[in-house]
Structures are given as C-alpha cells and as structure tokens.
Design an enzyme around this catalytic site. Sequence first.
Site, PDB file in Angstrom:
ATOM      1  CB  CYS A  79      -1.054  -0.010   1.199  1.00 37.52           C
ATOM      2  SG  CYS A  79      -1.969   1.210   1.303  1.00 37.52           S
ATOM      3  CG  HIS A 170      -1.831  -1.588  -9.681  1.00 34.77           C
ATOM      4  ND1 HIS A 170      -2.554  -0.523  -9.088  1.00 34.77           N
ATOM      5  CD2 HIS A 170      -1.020  -1.936  -9.000  1.00 34.77           C
ATOM      6  CE1 HIS A 170      -2.406  -0.516  -7.657  1.00 34.77           C
ATOM      7  NE2 HIS A 170      -1.228  -1.324  -7.778  1.00 34.77           N
ATOM      8  CD  GLU A 219      -7.163   1.631  -3.211  1.00 35.45           C
ATOM      9  OE1 GLU A 219      -6.703   0.781  -2.501  1.00 35.45           O
ATOM     10  OE2 GLU A 219      -6.744   2.906  -2.950  1.00 35.45           O
ATOM     11  CB  CYS A 228      -4.599   4.042  -5.721  1.00 39.10           C
ATOM     12  SG  CYS A 228      -3.996   2.209  -5.580  1.00 39.10           S
ATOM     13  N   GLY A 231      -1.118   2.494  -7.381  1.00 37.25           N
ATOM     14  CA  GLY A 231      -1.914   2.686  -8.620  1.00 37.25           C
ATOM     15  C   GLY A 231      -1.216   3.785  -9.240  1.00 37.25           C
TER      16      GLY A 231
HETATM   17  N1  LIG Z   1      -6.201  -2.092  -2.661  1.00 34.33           N
HETATM   18  C1  LIG Z   1      -4.843  -2.289  -2.900  1.00 34.33           C
HETATM   19  C2  LIG Z   1      -4.272  -2.237  -1.660  1.00 34.33           C
HETATM   20  C3  LIG Z   1      -4.240  -0.866  -1.158  1.00 34.33           C
HETATM   21  C4  LIG Z   1      -3.292  -0.040  -2.166  1.00 34.33           C
HETATM   22  C5  LIG Z   1      -3.425   1.556  -2.139  1.00 34.33           C
HETATM   23  N2  LIG Z   1      -4.347   2.111  -1.214  1.00 34.33           N
HETATM   24  C6  LIG Z   1      -2.249   2.232  -2.217  1.00 34.33           C
HETATM   25  O1  LIG Z   1      -1.806   3.437  -1.780  1.00 34.33           O
HETATM   26  O2  LIG Z   1      -1.194   1.628  -2.834  1.00 34.33           O
HETATM   27  C7  LIG Z   1      -4.982  -3.741  -3.364  1.00 34.33           C
HETATM   28  O3  LIG Z   1      -5.924  -4.538  -2.870  1.00 34.33           O
HETATM   29  O4  LIG Z   1      -3.957  -4.000  -3.955  1.00 34.33           O
END
Ligand SMILES: N[C@H](CCC[C@H](N)C(=O)O)C(=O)O
Length: 285
Positions: A79, A170, A219, A228, A231
């Site tokens: 994250c 992604h 997400e 994100c 992301g």
């Molecule tokens: N939902 C993402 C994890 C959190 C990523 C995001 N909040 C960030 O800042 O990178 C996943 O399941 O891959």
Amino acid sequence: MIAIKFVKFHGLGNDFVIVDALEESGLPENREELPGLARDVCHRRFGVGADGLILIKKSDKADIYMQIINSDGSEPEMCGNGIRCVAKYVYDAGIVPRRQIRVETLAGIILPEIITDDHKAAMVKVDMGQPGLERSDIPMLGPAGRVVGEPLEHRGEIFRVTAVSMGNPHCVIFVDDVQAVPLYQLGPELEVHPAFPRKANIEFVQVLNQGEVIMRVWERGAGYTMACGTGACAAGVASCLNGYTGRKVMVHLQAGPLEIEWSVNNHVYMTGPARKVFTGDYPLE
Ligand SMILES: N[C@H](CCC[C@H](N)C(=O)O)C(=O)O
C-alpha cells in the site's frame, strides 16, 4: 473493556486506521479474526471509517513489518499511501530514530524516507522497488510477455489495458476524459475480470502532457478511493511504457499530486504527503 489504540492517517484522502502492534495492542491473537476486525473498523458509519487497517509489527528483516488489510477484509501485498503514513508514524513515535526507514511487506522490503516533516504532515519519498511487467508478475491470464495497450474484452466492449504489478496487481486504462468514466459500474466489474486470478486495482488515466496525467481509481478490496499510491506508480510506468510521458510523471488525484519517477535503475520512486488526523480508542465487544 478491551480497546485498541489507533491513529488515523491519510495520504491524499486514501485513509487508514493505523495500529501500533509492536507492544500489547488489544488486537485478537487469532489472525483469522483480522479480516472481520478490518471490516468493522473501516465501516464508514458503524466504525472509525477508513479504506484500510494497517498493523505495525515486529520484523526480523527490517525496522518494522507493515500488514495492510483492505476495508473488505482482504490482505494485499502493499500500500503506497499507507507506507508513507506508517513512515511518518514510526518516525514521530521515535520507533525508528532516522528518516530513512526499512519496512518489510508482502511485496518485499520497501524504503520510505521522510523528506520534510511538521507535527501533522510530512512529505515522504518511497523507493517502491521494481515494477512487475510480465503477465505472470501481475498475475494475468494469457500468453507470456508484457501487457501494454492489449485488448481486454468485457461485456462486448474492448478495453486497451496495460498491466503493472507493484507487488499488487494494477490494470491501467487510458481514456480521453476520466470524468466521463462510469467508475462505479466499470470498476467493480473489471476488478473481478476473469483475466485477473487475484483480481486487480483498476486505474483510469487521462494524459495531460508529457509530464502529467490525471488518475481515477477503483481499488481491489476497497472500491472507490480518492488516491492509490501503488496505482499512481502503475499509472506512471504505464504512461511511459505507452510512450505518452517520460519517466517522471506528476499523477494528479482529487486531493493533490503524487510525483512518480520510474528511474533508469528500474526502481519506481513515489513522493507524496502523509497526514495525521486524530488518535482514538476502538472498543472490542
Ligand atoms: N487495494 C489495494 C491495496 C491498497 C493500495 C492503495 N491504497 C495504495 O495506496 O497503494 C490492493 O488490494 O492491491
């Protein structure tokens, strides 16, 4: 009554309940209970409200271990916005008495560095490691090789997708106008597209110029979020791979930009804010 002490942080509106589990924290001993706890704590009405629950734990390979749990209870590999917040927390708390911090994650050892800091907010630069570009890295079904502007069929429509792993999967789709994308319909449908055996984070990206893009994200395991970090890294790498930008990309999100650089050493660097909001106690029934 047992209560869990937490600190609420956000990175450009992507918000987290952070629990320091290095000492006794009131967290359940049984890991099986963590998904349910994350769903309860992250609930926007019945809980504290957050996109994810982050636990700071001991590591024998790095300064700390960061465990992230999405608001649906699933556990991703990494994250980006969250690790900036964790860096600020452990620096402020004196847990790590230096600005360069080593964080163990399921995506490997990740290296945030506090660039500037005041008592509520910090700018943090993170070496996010190397992107995964092979289908098997994402993972994504289909012939071996990279996925750059490849067709992905969904409900009779063909989407041109670029797939990037930042430890988590992604799927980046370039569009003329991010505001025109039906995010709440397409996001959840593409998140669980059969091409992605471990689902995917879905990023819609509008190129502004050779150095700037606008991104909106759905997400995996959290749904709509304001930002994100992994992301934005994926969007920066994908923009460069498709020839739309150079290696340095300002990724504009709703609450501000993240600076992404896919360096010539193949590491992706992300620079952005981490802001502390409040502390609290979360009672366990
Ligand atoms: N939902 C993402 C994890 C959190 C990523 C995001 N909040 C960030 O800042 O990178 C996943 O399941 O891959």
